[in-house]
Design a protein around this motif. Structure first.
Motif, short mmCIF file in Angstrom:
data_model
loop_
_atom_site.label_atom_id
_atom_site.label_comp_id
_atom_site.label_asym_id
_atom_site.label_seq_id
_atom_site.Cartn_x
_atom_site.Cartn_y
_atom_site.Cartn_z
N LYS A 4 34.85 42.85 38.59
CA LYS A 4 33.64 43.46 39.11
C LYS A 4 33.04 44.37 38.05
O LYS A 4 33.77 44.96 37.25
N ARG A 55 34.01 36.64 39.30
CA ARG A 55 34.76 36.29 40.50
C ARG A 55 36.14 36.94 40.47
O ARG A 55 36.52 37.57 39.49
N ARG A 109 28.87 41.55 40.69
CA ARG A 109 29.41 40.21 40.54
C ARG A 109 28.61 39.37 39.53
O ARG A 109 28.70 38.14 39.54
#
Length: 300
Positions: A159, A155, A127
């Motif tokens: 990823k 977010r 993240r």
């Protein structure tokens, strides 16, 4: 050399290469012998992964300026997949660890690592993205405070379980067990500057592609084909997708726990296995090494 001698050498080469000693320092917690693994004939060099005795779990691999780089997180508990992160610099010729960079406290998994050029890495921490200046991190006047030159939070669907660079764009891959969630997003390189210190989601991506499940590592070869490693505690697989996003055109069985991927200047492919780390020592396979693969010697 006669054709007969050349053919004999070609047959013996895999055995000769495998007989070469493993470079670097073997971990103290396990026997110095390595497990037999699929496609061993394609592995031309092996280096003990640094940090194993300290509990580090090998993850991402990068090649820059003639050096190998390995990202890792520290955990000895099978139930804990987070811990302090470190990037190691390794001499590929001798296997020596030349130094390391401890990442900021927010880093917890360090699953992906890629080189943008000879002095810049990007670390993907699921993240979060970190841009690393290698001169500041490992140069004669190393200064960890100056080494991280950009940090971007991820977010939504974004990823960075693993990360690749095609020369212009970043490809952020999601490790997922479900096919609908196994995706990779193309990200403009400029976001490291335009969104430094802030967060982005999938709206910042220019496109996305489908991936196999359980992808652990990604890397582009010189033709633009995307190589992918997938693994868990029972299997390891190396695949080639050309063009990226299409069903793999080649699949090769590999060691379990296979993680990051990176091509070196000679076109060989480097990877690492987390099998044999303290966290995963109960897997029964001991192969905590960086290893160099000759793609021409791979078999299905």
């Amino acid at each position: 050399m006669t054709p007969r001698h050349a053919a004999l050498l070609a047959c013996l080469w895999p055995l000769l290469a495998w007989a070469q000693p493993v470079l670097g320092t073997p971990p103290r917690h396990a026997p110095p012998t390595l497990a037999e693994v699929p496609n061993a004939q394609a592995i031309t060099q092996r280096i003990w992964a640094p940090g194993i005795d300290d509990g580090y779990v090998p993850q991402g691999v990068a090649w820059a300026g003639g050096r190998l780089y390995l990202s890792a997180y520290r955990s000895t508990d099978p139930a804990v997949g987070q811990g302090p992160c470190r990037v190691f610099q390794i001499d590929p010729a001798h296997g020596a660890t030349l130094g390391w960079l401890d990442m900021p406290p927010g880093c917890g998994h360090a699953g992906g690592l890629v080189a943008l050029d000879e002095r810049t890495l990007v670390l993907g921490d699921t993240r979060r993205l970190y841009r690393i200046d290698l001169i500041a991190a490992f140069g004669p006047q190393a200064d960890a405070a100056r080494a991280i030159t950009a940090t971007v939070g991820l977010r939504g669907a974004l990823k960075a379980s693993s990360i690749a660079f095609d020369g212009q764009r970043l490809l952020l891959a999601t490790h997922a067990a479900q096919p609908t969630q196994a995706l990779a997003h193309w990200l403009p390189l400029a976001v490291l500057d335009t969104h430094n210190g802030s967060d982005i989601d999938e709206s910042a991506a220019t496109d996305r592609i489908a991936l196999p499940t359980k992808v652990q590592g990604t890397a582009f070869d010189s033709t633009g084909a995307l190589w992918l490693s997938t693994s868990d505690s029972r299997h390891g697989l190396l695949a080639r997708s050309d063009p990226p996003g299409q069903a793999p055109t080649a699949r090769h069985a590999m060691v379990i726990g296979m993680e990051g991927l990176a091509f070196d200047a000679q076109g060989a492919l480097w990877s690492v296995s987390e099998a044999g780390s303290l966290r995963w020592q109960r897997w029964g396979v001991h192969f905590p090494v960086l290893f160099r693969i000759d793609p021409a010697r791979l078999q299905d």
